[in-house]
Write a protein that holds these residues in place. Sequence first.
Motif, mmCIF file in Angstrom:
data_model
loop_
_atom_site.group_PDB
_atom_site.id
_atom_site.type_symbol
_atom_site.label_atom_id
_atom_site.label_comp_id
_atom_site.label_asym_id
_atom_site.label_seq_id
_atom_site.Cartn_x
_atom_site.Cartn_y
_atom_site.Cartn_z
ATOM 1 N N PRO A 181 0.774 -1.241 0.000
ATOM 2 C CA PRO A 181 0.000 0.000 0.000
ATOM 3 C C PRO A 181 0.806 1.292 0.000
ATOM 4 C CG PRO A 181 0.223 -0.804 2.196
ATOM 5 C CD PRO A 181 1.052 -1.690 1.359
ATOM 6 N N GLU A 182 2.050 1.325 -0.436
ATOM 7 C CA GLU A 182 2.833 2.549 -0.278
ATOM 8 C C GLU A 182 2.560 3.593 -1.358
ATOM 9 O OE1 GLU A 182 4.317 2.851 2.504
ATOM 10 O OE2 GLU A 182 4.571 0.787 3.166
ATOM 11 N N GLY A 183 1.785 3.233 -2.338
ATOM 12 C CA GLY A 183 1.311 4.260 -3.263
ATOM 13 C C GLY A 183 2.181 4.539 -4.472
ATOM 14 N N PRO A 205 7.580 -4.204 3.468
ATOM 15 C CA PRO A 205 6.936 -5.392 4.059
ATOM 16 C C PRO A 205 5.751 -5.016 4.949
ATOM 17 C CG PRO A 205 9.286 -5.230 4.613
ATOM 18 C CD PRO A 205 8.853 -3.896 4.122
ATOM 19 N N GLN A 206 5.149 -3.859 4.722
ATOM 20 C CA GLN A 206 4.150 -3.320 5.639
ATOM 21 C C GLN A 206 3.115 -4.345 6.120
ATOM 22 O OE1 GLN A 206 4.295 -0.362 7.047
ATOM 23 N NE2 GLN A 206 2.506 -0.876 8.255
ATOM 24 N N ILE A 207 2.429 -4.961 5.161
ATOM 25 C CA ILE A 207 1.334 -5.843 5.578
ATOM 26 C C ILE A 207 1.879 -7.058 6.319
ATOM 27 C CG2 ILE A 207 -0.575 -7.275 4.749
ATOM 28 C CD1 ILE A 207 -1.083 -5.238 2.618
ATOM 29 N N PHE A 227 11.045 -2.227 -3.411
ATOM 30 C CA PHE A 227 11.073 -1.907 -4.841
ATOM 31 C C PHE A 227 9.950 -0.928 -5.172
ATOM 32 C CE2 PHE A 227 12.499 -6.145 -3.869
ATOM 33 C CZ PHE A 227 13.665 -6.301 -4.602
ATOM 34 N N ARG A 228 10.306 0.174 -5.808
ATOM 35 C CA ARG A 228 9.262 1.123 -6.228
ATOM 36 C C ARG A 228 9.595 1.606 -7.627
ATOM 37 N NH1 ARG A 228 8.197 4.171 -0.306
ATOM 38 N NH2 ARG A 228 8.104 2.153 0.768
ATOM 39 N N ASP A 229 8.647 1.419 -8.520
ATOM 40 C CA ASP A 229 8.900 1.747 -9.924
ATOM 41 C C ASP A 229 8.524 3.199 -10.183
ATOM 42 O OD1 ASP A 229 9.383 1.716 -12.581
ATOM 43 O OD2 ASP A 229 7.789 0.328 -13.129
ATOM 44 N N THR A 241 17.110 -0.066 0.326
ATOM 45 C CA THR A 241 17.101 -0.908 1.524
ATOM 46 C C THR A 241 16.495 -0.176 2.707
ATOM 47 O OG1 THR A 241 19.070 -1.992 0.704
ATOM 48 C CG2 THR A 241 18.546 -2.334 3.020
ATOM 49 N N GLN A 242 15.575 -0.833 3.373
ATOM 50 C CA GLN A 242 14.993 -0.263 4.578
ATOM 51 C C GLN A 242 15.425 -1.053 5.802
ATOM 52 O OE1 GLN A 242 10.679 -0.127 4.240
ATOM 53 N NE2 GLN A 242 10.767 1.858 3.215
ATOM 54 N N ILE A 243 15.590 -0.334 6.902
ATOM 55 C CA ILE A 243 15.647 -0.996 8.206
ATOM 56 C C ILE A 243 14.204 -0.933 8.673
ATOM 57 C CG2 ILE A 243 16.569 -0.952 10.554
ATOM 58 C CD1 ILE A 243 18.818 0.915 9.414
ATOM 59 N N VAL A 454 -1.966 10.138 3.675
ATOM 60 C CA VAL A 454 -0.666 10.800 3.626
ATOM 61 C C VAL A 454 0.440 9.768 3.871
ATOM 62 C CG1 VAL A 454 0.835 12.466 4.811
ATOM 63 C CG2 VAL A 454 -1.509 13.094 4.208
ATOM 64 N N HIS A 455 0.239 8.889 4.855
ATOM 65 C CA HIS A 455 1.251 7.856 5.122
ATOM 66 C C HIS A 455 0.848 6.588 4.360
ATOM 67 C CE1 HIS A 455 4.647 6.096 7.016
ATOM 68 N NE2 HIS A 455 3.976 5.352 7.851
ATOM 69 N N HIS A 456 0.054 5.741 4.931
ATOM 70 C CA HIS A 456 -0.585 4.652 4.193
ATOM 71 C C HIS A 456 -1.880 4.309 4.910
ATOM 72 C CE1 HIS A 456 1.133 2.171 7.298
ATOM 73 N NE2 HIS A 456 2.363 2.371 6.867
ATOM 74 N N GLY A 491 13.419 8.384 7.874
ATOM 75 C CA GLY A 491 12.578 7.276 8.299
ATOM 76 C C GLY A 491 11.186 7.759 8.599
ATOM 77 N N GLY A 492 10.245 6.815 8.593
ATOM 78 C CA GLY A 492 8.876 7.200 8.923
ATOM 79 C C GLY A 492 8.091 5.983 9.334
ATOM 80 N N GLY A 493 7.113 6.213 10.169
ATOM 81 C CA GLY A 493 6.282 5.090 10.593
ATOM 82 C C GLY A 493 5.053 5.596 11.291
ATOM 83 N N SER A 494 4.337 4.666 11.911
ATOM 84 C CA SER A 494 3.094 5.056 12.573
ATOM 85 C C SER A 494 2.610 3.955 13.508
ATOM 86 C CB SER A 494 2.013 5.325 11.517
ATOM 87 O OG SER A 494 1.776 4.175 10.743
ATOM 88 N N ILE A 495 1.677 4.336 14.343
ATOM 89 C CA ILE A 495 0.883 3.349 15.070
ATOM 90 C C ILE A 495 -0.221 2.937 14.090
ATOM 91 C CG2 ILE A 495 -0.715 3.025 17.026
ATOM 92 C CD1 ILE A 495 2.320 3.226 17.764
ATOM 93 N N GLY A 536 2.691 -0.850 16.195
ATOM 94 C CA GLY A 536 3.171 0.247 15.360
ATOM 95 C C GLY A 536 4.619 0.008 15.028
ATOM 96 N N GLY A 537 5.137 0.787 14.090
ATOM 97 C CA GLY A 537 6.529 0.553 13.697
ATOM 98 C C GLY A 537 7.070 1.691 12.872
ATOM 99 N N ILE A 538 8.125 1.379 12.177
ATOM 100 C CA ILE A 538 8.835 2.417 11.438
ATOM 101 C C ILE A 538 9.729 1.749 10.401
ATOM 102 C CG2 ILE A 538 10.876 2.452 12.953
ATOM 103 C CD1 ILE A 538 10.653 5.595 12.772
ATOM 104 N N ALA A 539 10.123 2.503 9.392
ATOM 105 C CA ALA A 539 11.158 2.019 8.470
ATOM 106 C C ALA A 539 12.117 3.162 8.200
ATOM 107 C CB ALA A 539 10.529 1.530 7.176
HETATM 108 N N1 ASP Z 1 6.014 0.892 5.415
HETATM 109 C C1 ASP Z 1 6.312 2.269 5.658
HETATM 110 C C2 ASP Z 1 7.187 2.817 4.545
HETATM 111 O O1 ASP Z 1 7.799 2.059 3.802
HETATM 112 C C3 ASP Z 1 7.023 2.475 6.950
HETATM 113 C C4 ASP Z 1 6.203 2.117 8.146
HETATM 114 O O2 ASP Z 1 5.067 2.602 8.264
HETATM 115 O O3 ASP Z 1 6.704 1.356 8.978
HETATM 116 O O4 ASP Z 1 7.293 4.024 4.393
#
Ligand code: ASP
Length: 598
Positions: A181-183, A205-207, A227-229, A241-243, A454-456, A491-495, A536-539
């Motif tokens: 769902p990252e758009g 790997p959101q879902i 991967f984003r085209d 690469t994401q952490i 705005v985020h996902h 980086g960005g993330g959410s609950i 919640g998390g972050i990347a």
């Molecule tokens: N999946 C989100 C991103 O790639 C990060 C997150 O919400 O953990 O931007």
Amino acid sequence: MREKLGGWKRSSYCGEVGSAQIGSQVTLMGWVQKRRDHGGLIFIDLRDREGIVQVVFNPEKGAGTHEKAHSLRSEFVIAVKGAIGKRPAGTENPELKTGAIEVYAEELKVLNDSAPLPFMIEEESDVAETTRLKYRYLDLRRLSLQRKIILRHKVSACVRNYLAQHGFLEIETPVLTKSTPEGARDFLVPSRLSPGQFFALPQSPQIFKQILMIAGFDRYYQIVRCFRDEDLRADRQPEFTQIDAEMSFVESDDVISVMEGLISAVFKEGVGIELQPPFPRLTYAEATSRFGVDNPDTRFGLELKDLSSIVAKSGFKVFADVLAKGGVVKAICAKGAAEFSRKDLDDLTEVAVSFGAKGLAWVKLTDEGWQSPIAKFLSDEEKAGIEKTLGAVKGDLLLFAAGKLSTANTVLGRLRLNLGARLRLVPAGTFNFTWVTEFPMFDYDEAEKRHVAVHHPFTAPMDEDIDLIDTAPLKVRAKAYDLVLNGVEIGGGSIRIHTSDVQSLVFDMLGISREDAELRFGFLLEALKYGTPPHGGIAFGLDRIMAIMTASDSIRDVIAFPKTQKATCPMSEAPSTVDMKQLEEIFIRIVKKQAEKE
Ligand code: ASP
């Protein structure tokens, strides 16, 4: 002449020998960086991943070794046995880590030769980047690139250590998967076994990480390729690469504080800097109001000030009209920039216009007072109020934006960055971290005439704003946070939403129908029903972090095998055509564009 290793064992890396080993015997292996013949002696700069050491071949030492050394050329691969000695006084090289010593060669093996090089392995090089990427293995032999890639390894190891110590489990998620769902646009992979159907490479790997929380793993992380085209902009790569991390039973503050620890560990390991968490935080509203953007570079001031109340009754029609329509008048004050030339002002106007301004009103505070095309429209009282709000004094340049709040912010935010560079306001070598929180949940897409996330779409709204979802969606704030470093979002993330009813409410607002939601994310919606913990998390973008840490101009410098701006790999020549047979097997036919048929 290619000799065998024949049982020789390396005793240390070239870059690691030093004064402590003077007098001892070493066996070194590496590449010939350079050969110099000098008064009967032959000098070789021998290089491996740890650095360079000087090897001296003396005609009087080691039968035949000196003659053999004559045949050496750049990038031959050799093994040398010899003793370490102190360089004669005056010949030391302070530029080299090993510059106080040299190796007196006694035996030499030429393990391999090298074809003439397409370019020299040098730090300062004007060779085109595509050529360097074609011969990436040669480009990567440059010690500066080796250091960056090795540092990246150290940072990754540090991430693994820290997260393991904090109870995170490293769990792999699929690469052949379903659209996420990252758009952005997906990379698709046709399925041979399900004709006409496609996998998507993950945008994140959101879902799956949310499902891992539902499965009870509690804390997950992965250093993972996404991967984003997209059309590539300066610091983007089609694969990056994401952490990536996710935690159960947490709120925003919990994620933020664990991640501040991670980032601090990484910067200590990477650049030896002790960061002092907690990092400053700005809400989205504050960030955009003070810095004009949601990724503020807080290394310098030049903040935006709202002048709307001061010019509320202005006789200046441009301001009055904007305010009457509910817009704002804002400005920034560039210290000492009253001496800017016409050309400087034209450049700044161009920046303003490219970000949506109709023009750029400016004021120079000179000995003669206000020098400006708009001076005559403003009263003395208004001028005094503007100077006071902006803290402006003689010698300063004031730049104005009047319009919709978001446009005025963007325009001044961009001008601010441009001025920051122009006036050299950015201190070198500083790392300024800021969390930006309370992002809006939705944005309105004018082109598509609908609300977008705005985020996902799995980001949770703030509890106090849930009731606004139906009535004032654009006012709803999300439990989302970004970490910004020197003006770059790293980086960005959410609950996340963890109940199906709120998730449905959000999908409704996004105009995602039940059927569509079912089709795209059905498995997550189903999973949410079976006892989902709050989570919640972050990347973080590892490439971006590494690029900033190593002060690289491009993220390509911190990726071993990057793609070009056109998303190609000049070395492997990917992407490439494939056999008709391969295509048939996956039921794909290439349709030529009309132009190519003719
Ligand atoms: N999946 C989100 C991103 O790639 C990060 C997150 O919400 O953990 O931007």
